[in-house]
Design an enzyme around this catalytic site. Structure first.
Site, PDB file in Angstrom:
ATOM      1  N   ASN A   1       0.492  -0.530   0.391  1.00  0.00           N
ATOM      2  CA  ASN A   1      -0.146  -0.123  -0.101  1.00  0.00           C
ATOM      3  C   ASN A   1       0.518   1.050   0.017  1.00  0.00           C
ATOM      4  O   ASN A   1       1.063   1.197   0.804  1.00  0.00           O
ATOM      5  CB  ASN A   1      -0.882   0.435   1.423  1.00  0.00           C
ATOM      6  CG  ASN A   1      -1.445   1.384   1.409  1.00  0.00           C
ATOM      7  OD1 ASN A   1      -1.858   2.024  -0.067  1.00  0.00           O
ATOM      8  ND2 ASN A   1      -2.207   1.564   2.597  1.00  0.00           N
TER       9      ASN A   1
ATOM     10  N   CYS B   1      -2.120   5.130   0.461  1.00  0.00           N
ATOM     11  CA  CYS B   1      -3.520   5.368   1.415  1.00  0.00           C
ATOM     12  C   CYS B   1      -3.275   6.965   1.828  1.00  0.00           C
ATOM     13  O   CYS B   1      -2.302   7.372   2.139  1.00  0.00           O
ATOM     14  CB  CYS B   1      -3.182   4.557   3.052  1.00  0.00           C
ATOM     15  SG  CYS B   1      -5.120   5.240   4.172  1.00  0.00           S
TER      16      CYS B   1
ATOM     17  N   GLY C   1     -15.238   0.469  -6.421  1.00  0.00           N
ATOM     18  CA  GLY C   1     -16.760   0.514  -6.297  1.00  0.00           C
ATOM     19  C   GLY C   1     -17.149  -0.456  -6.996  1.00  0.00           C
ATOM     20  O   GLY C   1     -18.710  -0.298  -7.493  1.00  0.00           O
TER      21      GLY C   1
END
Lengths: 303, 245
Positions: free
Chosen positions: A128, A131, A245
């Protein structure tokens, strides 16, 4: 009979559906509701070297077709995860796990990833660098191609596991970051993380989220994610985990058409804890309707 | 935790902004008063967490105050509406810890979970003192229902229109033998009760903006003396000694 299996490089998944990091914890809560073995994989909560308490309250705000969150990478730290969560994951899930790893320095990324070398169930490292909630950290690495490449190299130097870099959408040209990661030796990419957003409370005239800004997720970001997966698919020859989404089996197929080899489901799990189960159950019929015998054939087919 | 469909059986307006809802469905996941349900509403991305007022084997009783669009839509659902509900969320009150003289203190819509709690205490042979606080007389509700249970009922209103003029803390101070409180209400009230010298212990129900409501997203974690706790999963009931303001 539709073949739902997909590949992320050398890792084979029984289907392309992966609960996204930060919406699935370490699997415990969902294992109360359904058998996790139906999942292709799952991406555990972003884990850092030290335990992190996260941001002040409130951390959540609703939006049209989605939500903002500013959790701030709350996690128990990599040592506690290895000691307490990894053995439990082995009990509740028997497939390949994606370990999402955070960090605030090149050294921390490398050390966190190296600690996972001996855990066979961890099949992929999802690094990651995106973030948006941690001011001191990830944002800078993911927004700059050189920094993204440096993290990629630092992690690749300490692990033999496939390294997927998780990219932020909060950049001008995501393909440039993707190319930098690819050139630095990344084995794959995961995109997108949340889009930076904000809501203001009309009554208090102050931001709804204590951290001021939060990451937007949910159906609202889906078209942005599809576009970015498309752009990155055109730019690099690496397997892509599409994320952002996705809420239905149709969305999974659309994301794969854009170029994703597998798909992460995030905010949909929070709205409906059985979202992934329902999507997996719906996938064969949707594929049949599309005339697809192997779902993997959808990857990039829109190009 | 269980995900299932509930059917709205009836809605009754209690005050200007407060409603009683009865939903029928499988309540097998509900194990303690003070737990909550998380209700999906058409057109809303996040569910709405609502405290359980009371329950039977096949029905939930909810008291809902309209505070925003979600609760506005919820109280306007017509009977027969099917709602996707996550039930049996949170830890709930532990009524075995209340001792011989427990006091139940609720403010506004926060009185809801105390009703189911009072009933179960009475069934267990303990008669709780119940102190309910409202802004004004017109905002008061469920007084008759609490009275019918057979508990000792005290009421306070901020303007003195009904019962004692003041707050639930003023009620508690008048029953000094009560040394253990079960509390639900707005944060300033929780804090005021928490500071009462007569309490040796207590259980406090907290509210939070939640993402999932079942412990996955860390959206509602708060610091406690036992580390961070998720209001939705490790709470909503926190114990007096672990609360950090």
């Amino acid at each position: 009979m539709v073949n739902l299996s997909v590949r992320l490089g050398d890792v084979e998944l029984k289907n392309p559906v992966i609960p996204a990091s930060g919406t699935f914890g370490y699997g415990r809560e969902y294992a109360e509701l359904y058998d996790l073995d139906i999942l292709g994989s799952f991406s555990w909560k972003g884990t850092t070297a030290a335990p992190r308490p996260g941001n002040p309250q409130p951390r959540i705000a609703e939006t049209a077709a989605g939500m903002l969150n500013a959790v701030g990478l709350q996690n128990p730290g990599i040592d506690a995860v290895i000691a307490e969560e990894v053995p439990n994951i082995a009990r509740i899930f028997h497939g390949p796990v994606i370990a999402n790893v955070g960090g605030f320095s090149l050294q921390e990324y490398a050390e966190n990833c190296a600690k996972l070398n001996d855990i066979d169930q961890v099949a992929i490292l999802e690094v990651n660098i995106s973030c948006p909630n941690v001011h001191a950290g990830g944002k800078n690495f993911g927004c700059d191609p050189h920094a993204a490449a440096e993290v990629t190299r630092a992690v690749k130097a300490v692990t033999k596991k496939p390294v997927f870099m998780k990219l932020t959408p909060n950049v001008t040209d995501i393909a440039e970051i993707a190319r930098a990661c690819a050139d630095a030796g990344a084995d794959g990419l995961c995109l997108i993380n949340t889009l930076l957003g904000m809501r203001i409370d009309l009554k208090t005239k102050r931001p709804l989220i204590a951290n001021r800004t939060g990451g937007l997720s949910g159906p609202a970001v889906f078209p942005v994610a599809v576009r970015m997966v498309w752009d990155v698919y055109e730019a690099v020859k690496l397997p892509i985990i599409g994320c952002g989404g996705v809420s239905s089996a149709e969305d999974v197929c659309e994301m794969m058409l854009a170029g994703a080899s597998a798909v992460e489901i995030g905010a949909a799990n929070l709205r409906d804890p059985c979202a992934c189960k329902k999507i997996i159950e719906a996938l064969p019929a949707v594929c049949e309707r599309l005339g697809v015998e192997r779902i993997a054939d959808l990857t990039g087919a829109a190009h | 935790m269980k995900q299932s469909l509930f059917t709205l059986e009836h809605t009754r307006q209690l005050t200007g902004d407060t409603y009683e809802l009865v939903l029928s469905g499988d309540t097998s996941a509900v194990t303690a008063p003070g737990q909550f349900v998380n209700i999906q509403l058409p057109g809303k991305f996040l569910r709405r967490p609502i405290s359980i007022c009371n329950w039977t084997e096949d029905a939930l009783l909810l008291l809902v105050r309209v505070v925003g669009e979600g609760t506005h839509d919820l109280v306007r659902c017509v009977p027969g509406t099917e709602l996707d509900v996550l039930s049996g969320l949170g830890n709930g009150f532990d009524l075995t810890q209340g001792g011989a003289h427990p006091i139940l203190l609720g403010g506004g819509i926060g009185i809801a979970p105390l009703y189911g709690l009072a009933q179960r205490m009475l069934e267990a042979g303990v008669t709780p003192t119940v102190g309910l606080g409202f802004r004004s007389g017109k905002d008061a509700f469920y007084l008759e229902e609490f009275s019918k249970l057979g508990c000792r009922l005290l009421v306070a209103t901020e303007d003195g229109q009904l019962g004692t003029k003041g707050f639930v803390t003023d009620l508690a101070k008048n029953v000094r033998e009560c040394d253990y409180a079960f509390v639900c209400g707005p944060t300033p009230m929780l804090k005021a009760v928490h500071g009462l010298g007569q309490l040796t212990g207590g259980q406090f129900s907290f509210e939070a903006r939640m993402g999932c409501g079942f412990g996955a997203c860390m959206g509602c974690s708060v610091p406690t003396t036992n580390g961070y706790k998720r209001v939705c999963k490790d709470g909503p009931i926190l114990y007096k000694e672990e609360i950090v303001w």
